[in-house]
Design an enzyme around this catalytic site. Structure first.
Site, PDB file in Angstrom:
ATOM      1  N   SER A  21      23.736  16.973  44.557  1.00  0.00           N
ATOM      2  CA  SER A  21      22.517  16.607  43.841  1.00  0.00           C
ATOM      3  C   SER A  21      22.253  15.110  43.880  1.00  0.00           C
ATOM      4  CB  SER A  21      22.628  17.051  42.383  1.00  0.00           C
ATOM      5  OG  SER A  21      23.780  16.490  41.776  1.00  0.00           O
ATOM      6  N   GLN A  26      21.897  12.129  41.859  1.00  0.00           N
ATOM      7  CA  GLN A  26      22.558  11.978  40.569  1.00  0.00           C
ATOM      8  C   GLN A  26      22.901  10.528  40.294  1.00  0.00           C
ATOM      9  OE1 GLN A  26      27.134  12.950  41.219  1.00  0.00           O
ATOM     10  NE2 GLN A  26      25.873  14.489  42.300  1.00  0.00           N
ATOM     11  N   HIS A  68      25.802   8.359  37.296  1.00  0.00           N
ATOM     12  CA  HIS A  68      26.792   8.511  36.243  1.00  0.00           C
ATOM     13  C   HIS A  68      26.536   7.456  35.167  1.00  0.00           C
ATOM     14  CE1 HIS A  68      28.619  11.150  39.065  1.00  0.00           C
ATOM     15  NE2 HIS A  68      28.883  10.185  39.913  1.00  0.00           N
ATOM     16  N   LYS A 114      31.786   6.634  34.613  1.00  0.00           N
ATOM     17  CA  LYS A 114      32.351   7.233  35.822  1.00  0.00           C
ATOM     18  C   LYS A 114      32.007   6.409  37.065  1.00  0.00           C
ATOM     19  CE  LYS A 114      32.446  11.618  38.367  1.00  0.00           C
ATOM     20  NZ  LYS A 114      31.704  12.863  38.647  1.00  0.00           N
ATOM     21  N   GLU A 140      32.830   5.137  40.694  1.00  0.00           N
ATOM     22  CA  GLU A 140      33.595   5.904  41.675  1.00  0.00           C
ATOM     23  C   GLU A 140      33.576   5.239  43.047  1.00  0.00           C
ATOM     24  OE1 GLU A 140      31.632   9.691  41.363  1.00  0.00           O
ATOM     25  OE2 GLU A 140      30.194   9.217  42.940  1.00  0.00           O
ATOM     26  N   HIS A 189      22.659   8.310  43.760  1.00  0.00           N
ATOM     27  CA  HIS A 189      23.314   8.646  45.021  1.00  0.00           C
ATOM     28  C   HIS A 189      23.342  10.153  45.214  1.00  0.00           C
ATOM     29  CE1 HIS A 189      26.487   8.741  41.941  1.00  0.00           C
ATOM     30  NE2 HIS A 189      27.107   9.647  42.695  1.00  0.00           N
ATOM     31  N   ARG A 215      21.716  14.735  36.711  1.00  0.00           N
ATOM     32  CA  ARG A 215      21.098  15.206  37.958  1.00  0.00           C
ATOM     33  C   ARG A 215      19.580  15.270  37.834  1.00  0.00           C
ATOM     34  NH1 ARG A 215      25.458  18.522  36.768  1.00  0.00           N
ATOM     35  NH2 ARG A 215      27.191  18.448  38.254  1.00  0.00           N
ATOM     36  N   LYS A 273      21.434  23.274  39.464  1.00  0.00           N
ATOM     37  CA  LYS A 273      21.985  23.028  38.134  1.00  0.00           C
ATOM     38  C   LYS A 273      20.951  22.350  37.229  1.00  0.00           C
ATOM     39  CE  LYS A 273      26.766  22.596  39.797  1.00  0.00           C
ATOM     40  NZ  LYS A 273      27.980  21.727  39.858  1.00  0.00           N
TER      41      LYS A 273
END
Length: 436
Positions: free
Chosen positions: A118, A120, A122, A145, A147, A285, A304, A310
């Site tokens: 997706s 999205q 964070h 989050k 990453e 991203h 998302r 979802k």
């Protein structure tokens, strides 16, 4: 301080529908070896989780030793890594406990991506706390989050917004965007000048992107159909750009999705094996294809807004983004020993090492004030600690928790040829700058 020994882990697999199926998935192969289970050829294997997050916790392997005291055999026991850390003083080190509590501050993963994830972002810590409190069934924890993804294969991703000049080119060359956002929004972007400043550019980008992502389903359906028809027609008379080819791929995977058109707003990044991409809080991203090692702060918070079946939280996503523009930084790793490269993102919670040992070669990982997790991706060899002096055989699929202040050495096996002797492993640990 009490000195603890390495622990062999049994890890958790996520079968998200975007994962690679059966034998095509590195995640499936590693999970099968790690858990002594069969691969289901019809099931997608998306992520191997190595850590303490409650959505996919790791467990200590059985109590039978296979060379190192405290390194388990093939059985599964009911002790989670999280509960073991909680009961063992010194497992993560004093400095980690002071900053993050008695838990791992990072979550380690292997990803096998068959189709796009997706669009999205964070949340940062403040927003994560708000989202978790208001909707704990959707936002599973109160942590941020950040990453990083280290490519195992060629790895494609959408990451961050394109530059202002590139965006102007999109608005001139992609009429379907204009259909969805209107001429007034487009004119605002086209009339922005460099001297107007970064904040004005961000405000205008935020406005047009929010308008795009909030477009009605009927309008999106019509615009995506029009875009698909136009590109397929033009493909007969010219070579489509990489972004245009990507958009057609996304349309096949997610028909009539606003994410298909919004892809024009993002940088298309293609990592070669060994290159890495890091993502801070509130940065948009979407991973597109390939396999990677991923490390992040211990969280599963995802907001998302496209390319997904979802739950979509468009309002939250559009309000939280930084709207920074420009191509992201690509990391190539810094040599820290003859066979090991280190990837250092600008986040305290983690760093990642890649160690590639030719047949018979050895590498030493000095004792660290913080904990580590090792995963063997390919090959076989042995692990030795300075505490026991014993060797434990290691092979692909093995995952180990290494407590704080525990030095280990790894040696690649002697094979009949150089290929069989090559040992590849990745290590996640707390960012070393935290201990300086």
């Amino acid at each position: 301080m009490e000195h603890l020994k390495p622990l062999r882990l049994r890890c958790f697999v996520q079968n998200y529908d975007w994962g690679r199926s059966g034998e095509e998935s590195t995640v499936a192969k590693l999970f099968s070896l790690n858990s002594n289970s069969m691969i289901d050829p019809d099931k997608p294997y998306a992520e191997l989780w190595m850590g303490t997050h409650e959505s996919g916790p790791s467990f200590l392997a059985g109590s039978e030793t296979d060379g190192l005291d405290g390194v388990g055999g093939d059985g599964m026991c009911a002790v989670s890594l999280k509960s073991w850390i909680d009961e063992n003083a010194g497992a993560v080190g004093e400095k980690v406990v002071e900053k993050w509590g008695r838990d791992l501050p990072f979550l380690f993963k292997v990803l096998s991506v068959a189709k796009a994830l997706s669009i999205q972002a964070h949340p940062d810590k403040e927003l994560a706390r708000v989202l978790h409190k208001s909707r704990p069934n959707i936002y599973k924890d109160a942590n941020h989050k950040p990453e990083m993804a280290v490519a195992l294969t060629e790895f494609g991703a959408l990451c961050g917004f394109i530059s202002l000049e590139e965006l102007k080119g999109v608005l001139v060359g992609v009429p379907e965007v204009v259909d969805l956002v209107g001429h007034a929004e487009v004119d605002q972007v086209l009339n922005i000048k460099e001297q107007d400043g970064e904040e004005k550019a961000k405000a205008v980008l935020r406005s047009i992107f929010t308008q795009l992502m909030s477009a009605g389903k009927d309008a999106v359906f019509e615009a995506v159909a029009k875009l698909k028809s136009r590109l397929n027609t033009e493909n007969k008379v010219r070579v489509l750009s990489e972004k245009e080819q990507l958009v057609l791929l996304l349309e096949k995977q997610y028909p009539s999705d606003v994410g298909v058109i919004s892809a024009f707003f993002f940088n298309f990044v293609k990592l070669n094996p060994g290159e890495a991409l890091y993502l801070g809080a509130n940065e948009p991203h979407a991973y597109i294809y390939g396999e990677c090692i991923e490390c992040m702060a211990t969280s599963d918070n995802v907001v998302r807004a496209g390319l997904t079946p979802k739950y979509r939280d468009v309002q939250t996503l559009c309000s939280m983004l930084t709207y920074k523009q420009g191509f992201p930084e690509i990391l190539h790793g810094i040599p820290v020993s003859p066979y090991t490269r280190r990837y250092l993102p600008p986040f305290d919670e983690f760093e990642v090492d890649h160690c590639c040992l030719p047949t018979g070669a050895s590498a030493v990982f000095p004792a660290s004030p913080g904990p580590s997790i090792f995963v063997v991706i390919a090959g076989e060899g042995s692990m030795q600690t300075g505490l026991s002096g014993k060797d434990a055989m290691i092979t692909d699929g093995d995952v180990f928790f290494i407590p704080a202040e525990c030095e280990i050495s790894i040696t690649a096996a002697f094979g009949d040829d150089f290929t069989s002797g090559t040992l590849q492993l990745y290590r996640a640990g707390v960012n070393s700058r935290c201990f300086k």
